[in-house]
Motif scaffolding. Structure first.
Motif, PDB file in Angstrom:
ATOM      1  N   ILE A 100      47.156  33.450  45.957  1.00  0.00           N
ATOM      2  CA  ILE A 100      47.878  32.870  44.490  1.00  0.00           C
ATOM      3  C   ILE A 100      47.602  33.767  43.629  1.00  0.00           C
ATOM      4  N   ARG A 101      47.457  34.917  42.982  1.00  0.00           N
ATOM      5  CA  ARG A 101      46.708  35.535  42.213  1.00  0.00           C
ATOM      6  C   ARG A 101      48.113  36.629  42.142  1.00  0.00           C
ATOM      7  N   ASN A 102      48.577  37.178  43.584  1.00  0.00           N
ATOM      8  CA  ASN A 102      48.979  38.009  43.452  1.00  0.00           C
ATOM      9  C   ASN A 102      50.352  38.226  44.695  1.00  0.00           C
ATOM     10  N   THR A 103      50.831  36.649  43.795  1.00  0.00           N
ATOM     11  CA  THR A 103      52.459  36.345  44.526  1.00  0.00           C
ATOM     12  C   THR A 103      53.173  36.419  42.859  1.00  0.00           C
ATOM     13  N   ARG A 104      54.453  36.905  43.254  1.00  0.00           N
ATOM     14  CA  ARG A 104      54.821  37.766  42.039  1.00  0.00           C
ATOM     15  C   ARG A 104      55.529  35.852  41.238  1.00  0.00           C
ATOM     16  N   TYR A 105      55.397  35.764  39.852  1.00  0.00           N
ATOM     17  CA  TYR A 105      55.830  35.037  39.748  1.00  0.00           C
ATOM     18  C   TYR A 105      56.465  35.215  38.425  1.00  0.00           C
ATOM     19  N   SER A 106      57.944  34.285  37.965  1.00  0.00           N
ATOM     20  CA  SER A 106      58.954  35.003  36.552  1.00  0.00           C
ATOM     21  C   SER A 106      58.294  34.180  35.412  1.00  0.00           C
ATOM     22  N   PRO A 107      58.891  34.481  34.601  1.00  0.00           N
ATOM     23  CA  PRO A 107      58.514  33.710  33.118  1.00  0.00           C
ATOM     24  C   PRO A 107      58.721  32.427  33.663  1.00  0.00           C
ATOM     25  N   ILE A 108      59.607  31.524  33.797  1.00  0.00           N
ATOM     26  CA  ILE A 108      59.256  30.466  34.437  1.00  0.00           C
ATOM     27  C   ILE A 108      58.586  29.748  35.154  1.00  0.00           C
ATOM     28  N   THR A 109      57.710  30.849  36.049  1.00  0.00           N
ATOM     29  CA  THR A 109      56.948  30.165  37.172  1.00  0.00           C
ATOM     30  C   THR A 109      55.364  30.547  36.842  1.00  0.00           C
ATOM     31  N   ILE A 110      55.647  31.002  35.773  1.00  0.00           N
ATOM     32  CA  ILE A 110      54.257  31.822  35.571  1.00  0.00           C
ATOM     33  C   ILE A 110      52.874  30.200  36.051  1.00  0.00           C
ATOM     34  N   LYS A 111      53.283  29.540  35.330  1.00  0.00           N
ATOM     35  CA  LYS A 111      52.130  28.113  34.911  1.00  0.00           C
ATOM     36  C   LYS A 111      51.924  27.744  36.310  1.00  0.00           C
ATOM     37  N   TRP A 112      52.590  27.969  37.411  1.00  0.00           N
ATOM     38  CA  TRP A 112      52.873  27.671  38.147  1.00  0.00           C
ATOM     39  C   TRP A 112      51.196  28.077  39.059  1.00  0.00           C
ATOM     40  N   ARG A 113      50.822  29.016  38.523  1.00  0.00           N
ATOM     41  CA  ARG A 113      49.562  30.032  38.538  1.00  0.00           C
ATOM     42  C   ARG A 113      48.792  29.834  38.628  1.00  0.00           C
ATOM     43  N   ARG A 114      48.493  29.183  37.276  1.00  0.00           N
ATOM     44  CA  ARG A 114      47.342  28.303  36.889  1.00  0.00           C
ATOM     45  C   ARG A 114      46.759  27.278  37.490  1.00  0.00           C
ATOM     46  N   ALA A 115      48.317  26.478  38.033  1.00  0.00           N
ATOM     47  CA  ALA A 115      48.011  24.890  38.781  1.00  0.00           C
ATOM     48  C   ALA A 115      48.028  25.372  40.212  1.00  0.00           C
ATOM     49  N   ALA A 116      48.099  26.472  40.645  1.00  0.00           N
ATOM     50  CA  ALA A 116      47.906  27.036  41.888  1.00  0.00           C
ATOM     51  C   ALA A 116      46.241  26.510  42.056  1.00  0.00           C
ATOM     52  N   GLU A 117      45.323  27.912  41.394  1.00  0.00           N
ATOM     53  CA  GLU A 117      44.733  28.573  41.291  1.00  0.00           C
ATOM     54  C   GLU A 117      43.092  26.855  40.926  1.00  0.00           C
ATOM     55  N   LEU A 118      43.967  26.050  40.401  1.00  0.00           N
ATOM     56  CA  LEU A 118      42.937  24.558  39.557  1.00  0.00           C
ATOM     57  C   LEU A 118      43.576  24.096  40.948  1.00  0.00           C
ATOM     58  N   SER A 119      44.539  24.060  41.838  1.00  0.00           N
ATOM     59  CA  SER A 119      44.022  23.873  43.091  1.00  0.00           C
ATOM     60  C   SER A 119      42.977  24.022  44.384  1.00  0.00           C
ATOM     61  N   TRP A 120      43.101  25.457  43.998  1.00  0.00           N
ATOM     62  CA  TRP A 120      42.141  26.594  44.880  1.00  0.00           C
ATOM     63  C   TRP A 120      40.920  25.517  44.519  1.00  0.00           C
ATOM     64  N   ARG A 121      40.499  25.481  43.595  1.00  0.00           N
ATOM     65  CA  ARG A 121      39.174  25.558  42.932  1.00  0.00           C
ATOM     66  C   ARG A 121      39.019  24.146  43.246  1.00  0.00           C
ATOM     67  N   ILE A 122      39.729  23.101  43.176  1.00  0.00           N
ATOM     68  CA  ILE A 122      39.159  21.376  43.958  1.00  0.00           C
ATOM     69  C   ILE A 122      39.042  22.364  45.595  1.00  0.00           C
ATOM     70  N   LEU A 123      39.896  22.459  46.069  1.00  0.00           N
ATOM     71  CA  LEU A 123      39.867  22.884  47.543  1.00  0.00           C
ATOM     72  C   LEU A 123      38.804  23.423  47.944  1.00  0.00           C
ATOM     73  N   ASN A 124      38.156  24.228  47.522  1.00  0.00           N
ATOM     74  CA  ASN A 124      37.127  25.077  47.510  1.00  0.00           C
ATOM     75  C   ASN A 124      35.742  24.499  47.159  1.00  0.00           C
ATOM     76  N   GLU A 125      35.823  23.702  46.265  1.00  0.00           N
ATOM     77  CA  GLU A 125      34.617  23.437  45.679  1.00  0.00           C
ATOM     78  C   GLU A 125      34.576  22.000  46.233  1.00  0.00           C
ATOM     79  N   ASP A 126      35.367  21.641  46.534  1.00  0.00           N
ATOM     80  CA  ASP A 126      35.248  19.821  46.771  1.00  0.00           C
ATOM     81  C   ASP A 126      34.278  19.056  46.161  1.00  0.00           C
ATOM     82  N   PRO A 127      35.022  18.831  44.793  1.00  0.00           N
ATOM     83  CA  PRO A 127      33.722  18.545  43.526  1.00  0.00           C
ATOM     84  C   PRO A 127      33.718  17.380  43.870  1.00  0.00           C
ATOM     85  N   LEU A 128      34.527  17.062  44.758  1.00  0.00           N
ATOM     86  CA  LEU A 128      34.706  14.909  45.577  1.00  0.00           C
ATOM     87  C   LEU A 128      33.718  15.220  46.255  1.00  0.00           C
ATOM     88  N   GLY A 129      33.553  15.475  47.390  1.00  0.00           N
ATOM     89  CA  GLY A 129      32.999  15.140  48.332  1.00  0.00           C
ATOM     90  C   GLY A 129      31.799  14.867  48.358  1.00  0.00           C
TER      91      GLY A 129
END
Length: 437
Positions: free
Chosen positions: A245-274
């Motif tokens: 996720i962090r090494n994907t090439r983002y453009s100035p327009i798509t850079i906010k997807w990195r933060r959204a993807a990192e939040l998604s990964w953290r939710i999946l990895n930590e399973d806070p609602l499990g």
């Protein structure tokens, strides 16, 4: 809160304790047992940092870390966080004392996206509040990231044939010819959404679907975006790594997807609602309501005045409490007010306090000294502490303000928790702050 009665609520299971933020043990629905007292003491020793998720809202903001629980004369008290912590086989649920709809409206104001506060009213049960708030944070991050573009990346595709599709790959063609083949090798770059950020988002969407079964929580815009991403990645893509996720090439327009993807990964990895945590593990999710209140006040201030408004807690706008007379380059006491109004000069500053302002306890002494230090350091003619409105009664500290000091005037404002009313009250304060008293 003297004489306040405990509200009548549905009794929680014996392995769950449901409380509200910034509310002391004296006013909980039931007193904790001796065993729960020891359990709460162990939670108080935990660092909340691994469980707090809403630092994703503002990249430049440095969150303040405070204990999950503190203890005072009235017993245990939840601090600035809401959410769930599953620890040693029991669950602590901290609900917002101002209501889930209020917190969701703050998120909507902060990110300028609608997070469907009506879904909270459709939910029942103690877990649903945490689930809805976490889903609202995630949904807001996706809508913010997708305001201008989806997370598309370039994929290099090679093809063989008698015609060139894209650019001729001279080296690969030469090797093919040396091996006896007569076709040409060409390469082209195709834009695709089948990438690590999109896979993380699609999987996080499935995660929330499992916990919000039957709830219409996405909204049409998010439904449309997720449909496009699922068409590219499939409905069950492999989970990407955080490195990918962090090494994907983002453009100035798509850079906010990195933060959204990192939040998604953290939710999946930590399973806070499990619900699979064993007795020896600690899981959960916490949302820093004090940070949300600060950002809500910041955005309301920006709407209430035509002057420049800056987020003072960034390193670019810090001040120094003292400076050496021998070496002016040496300073001490760095200060970070939440909201700065005006540039040169600064005309006003605000510091948001997510706590009660009532006549019984008054203004915390440390907060008062902090505000005075801000006022003098930034040479602001007016400065204010901003508290959320709790009751219709106006505290005397606000009613008799502003309070004049040797360097400026200090105010103590109780601001409405609804955006339009908050903007209106701040606009009045901005317009009247220079009026003679």
């Amino acid at each position: 809160m003297a004489g306040e009665k405990r509200p009548a609520t549905a009794e929680a299971p014996p392995d769950r304790l449901v409380i509200k933020d910034l509310t002391s043990e004296k006013y909980w629905d039931r007193p904790p047992t001796g065993e729960e007292q020891r359990w709460l003491a162990s939670i108080a020793e935990l660092s909340p940092e691994p469980y707090v998720l809403n630092a994703q809202l503002e990249a430049d903001h440095e969150p303040t870390i405070e204990p999950i629980l503190t203890r005072d004369i009235d017993g245990w008290r939840a601090s600035r966080y809401i959410g769930e912590i599953r620890h040693q086989g029991r669950t602590l649920v901290i609900q917002p004392r101002l209501g889930v709809e209020t917190i969701m409206s703050w998120i909507s104001t902060i990110l300028n996206v609608q997070v469907l506060p009506r879904t909270a009213a459709q939910s029942t049960g103690v877990t649903s509040v945490v689930t809805q708030l976490l889903a609202a944070l995630w949904r807001a991050s996706i809508l913010t990231a997708g305001q201008h573009a989806l997370p598309r990346t370039g994929m290099k595709i090679s093809s063989h044939g008698l015609s060139v599709r894209g650019r001729l790959d001279v080296g690969a063609t030469a090797r093919r010819r040396a091996a006896g083949h007569r076709d040409l090798v060409s390469t082209r770059l195709e834009r695709t959404s089948d990438n690590a950020p999109a896979r993380a988002v699609v999987l996080a969407d499935r995660y929330f679907d499992q916990h919000l079964a039957g709830a219409r929580w996405r909204g049409p815009r998010l439904d449309e975006q997720l449909a496009v991403l699922r068409a590219s990645t499939g409905s069950r893509p492999p989970k990407p790594s955080l490195h990918a996720i962090r090494n994907t090439r983002y453009s100035p327009i798509t850079i906010k997807w990195r933060r959204a993807a990192e939040l998604s990964w953290r939710i999946l990895n930590e399973d806070p609602l499990g619900v699979t945590a064993d007795d020896e593990s600690t899981h959960g999710v916490l949302i820093d309501v004090a940070e949300l209140w600060e950002l809500f006040v910041l955005h309301c201030a920006g709407l209430a005045t035509e002057q420049p408004v800056r987020h003072g807690t960034t390193t670019q706008t810090s001040g120094r409490l003292a400076r050496s007379t021998v070496d002016p380059g040496r300073t001490m006491g760095r200060l970070y007010p939440d909201v700065l109004v005006g540039e040169d000069p600064i005309t006003a500053l605000l510091d948001a306090k997510y706590k009660r302002l009532v006549d019984m306890k008054g203004v915390n002494r440390e907060d008062l000294y902090q505000l005075h230090a801000y006022s003098s350091t930034f040479a602001a003619p007016v400065a204010a502490l901003a508290y959320p409105v709790i009751t219709d009664e106006v505290p005397s500290y606000e009613r008799y303000g502003p309070w004049q000091t040797s360097t400026g005037a200090l105010s103590f404002l109780t601001l409405p928790t609804e955006k339009d009313a908050c903007v209106a009250k701040l606009a009045i304060w901005f317009n009247q702050r220079d009026a003679p008293r």
